[in-house]
Design an enzyme around this catalytic site. Sequence first.
Site, mmCIF file in Angstrom:
data_model
loop_
_atom_site.group_PDB
_atom_site.id
_atom_site.type_symbol
_atom_site.label_atom_id
_atom_site.label_comp_id
_atom_site.label_asym_id
_atom_site.label_seq_id
_atom_site.Cartn_x
_atom_site.Cartn_y
_atom_site.Cartn_z
ATOM 1 N N HIS A 138 -7.210 8.866 -0.385
ATOM 2 C CA HIS A 138 -8.510 9.329 0.115
ATOM 3 C C HIS A 138 -8.485 10.838 0.307
ATOM 4 C CE1 HIS A 138 -8.306 5.034 1.105
ATOM 5 N NE2 HIS A 138 -9.628 5.048 0.945
ATOM 6 N N HIS A 170 -19.005 5.265 -5.485
ATOM 7 C CA HIS A 170 -18.305 4.501 -4.435
ATOM 8 C C HIS A 170 -19.296 4.042 -3.363
ATOM 9 C CE1 HIS A 170 -14.786 3.037 -2.418
ATOM 10 N NE2 HIS A 170 -14.728 3.960 -1.468
ATOM 11 N N HIS A 212 -20.709 3.287 2.066
ATOM 12 C CA HIS A 212 -19.449 2.559 2.240
ATOM 13 C C HIS A 212 -19.545 1.201 2.928
ATOM 14 C CE1 HIS A 212 -15.021 2.316 2.417
ATOM 15 N NE2 HIS A 212 -15.059 3.282 1.517
ATOM 16 N N ASP A 234 -10.814 8.563 -3.084
ATOM 17 C CA ASP A 234 -12.039 7.917 -2.616
ATOM 18 C C ASP A 234 -12.645 8.597 -1.388
ATOM 19 O OD1 ASP A 234 -11.293 6.125 -4.546
ATOM 20 O OD2 ASP A 234 -11.528 4.336 -3.285
ATOM 21 N N ASP A 235 -13.899 8.288 -1.205
ATOM 22 C CA ASP A 235 -14.680 8.560 0.010
ATOM 23 C C ASP A 235 -15.193 9.993 0.146
ATOM 24 O OD1 ASP A 235 -13.909 5.976 0.385
ATOM 25 O OD2 ASP A 235 -13.016 6.237 2.371
HETATM 26 ZN ZN LIG Z 1 -13.632 3.886 0.246
#
Ligand SMILES: [Zn+2]
Length: 490
Positions: free
Chosen positions: A436, A344, A348, A293-294
């Site tokens: 991540h 995503h 955020h 993620d991210d």
């Molecule tokens: Zn995230």
Amino acid sequence: MNETNLSRRAQYHSKKPKKKRGGGLSKLIAVLVTVVILVSALGLFMWHTQEEKAKETFQAKASELQTSVQKDLEKSGIPLTPQTKGDWENQVISFLPTEENAAVDNLTGELDSLVKTAQKKLGDQLGRVIAYIDVHHVTDQLTEYLPTATLYTWNKSKESFTEKDFTSENVSYINQSTQQALTAADLFPERADLLGMFSVLQQKILDQSADGSKVIDAVLNLARPTTDDLNFTYAADKITVHLGENETGVSDVEIPFTDISPYVNSSFVDPANLTDPNAQLDPNKKYIALTFDDGPSAAYTPQLLQTLESNDVKATFFTVGENVSGNEAILQKILADGNEIGNHSWDHPDLASLATEAVEKEIRDTSKAIYLATGQLPHLVRPPYGSANAETAEAIGLPIINWNLDSTDWELQGNPSAIQQKVLGNAYNGAIILIHDIHESSVQAVPGIIESLKAEGYEFVTVSQLLGGTKPLYQYFGLYQGKNDSRLVK
Ligand SMILES: [Zn+2]
């Protein structure tokens, strides 16, 4: 000689030669005439007999034909009554349902026009036009009614018919339970199904456009259909959605059922035209889905991709929209290597705390950025912090993918071996692992995680490979005891 004798003689002489000459000629003529009459009569008789025979042959074959068509039609199970019109040379026989049938009633006008077309072709030739509603059971629940007129032209020398079918584009599909025309609600019983189909439709519009980047906004802003307003045509292997005039410039979109198998009600589609929406997993094997993620991160994601590639491991990347710019080549490599990209959000936030319009914008802007970089719309969403409620899920409009194993790598920064231990100590078949790719230590932990899990017999798959077909409005957490752990978002 007296006068009497003379006159008698004169009479005799005057008559006799006349009689002799004139009698021979007329006899000859009479004979000739008789012969001509007899020959003509015989000829006429023979011709007539042949014609009679030919007519009889034609009529016998025509009646045979009618019987065999009728027998075929009886297999449909719908009681039919033949109606006959016209002369023996070129009759029209229409088989119409004995009982009232709404589906068929709508098609009789269509049938009439097919008959007229066939009759025109037949003209003065010997033949038959046989018209009927062809009935075909697509599934137990769905029946197809196809108006058909067949032209049978008689070939005298071969004593057989030449066939030509005239069929309509106006086909009726009837739901056998309701006895009504198939509806969007029949095909897509849940809103989740309709939204799932819609996401496939959006990608198809882009694929169909000369330059998707010019219409991406229009595609992402396209109003979502409801079962009441979805305008579509059904065919055995696909639906065609009719959008009418709209900003995308594409008005008709063909969607094969194989592309929407998870969303379509299989009661109404021939199984041969569907794919199995379930994940194609071997029950004797163990699977893990790594999710990152991210990112993408220019600093760490390329190194991670190198690790995955050299270990032949596929993973899923949940991309933050604002990180796409400048990292387009990384996104392209993610897909080129056989990995998957999900959405995503743009920057955020906790989506559950945002208004619907704000959630829609977060998702839309990110999907646009991913599309512009890769040509593919993401079809999965991971809301930041796994946070979503029913309204969020509706605004997102795509399946929500959470996780069932958190590496807690954000807490364990600077300690790759602790991250490894956290993952390895909790790994199980069907786990979706959250990591991540924006932290150096997380990316450093990955080679060891892969090596150890491979040694334990795990195979690495993308989220879609692990879960199979996923639906909007639902959230997924991986597999639980080998089965999809999915729940409607509340
Ligand atoms: Zn995230």
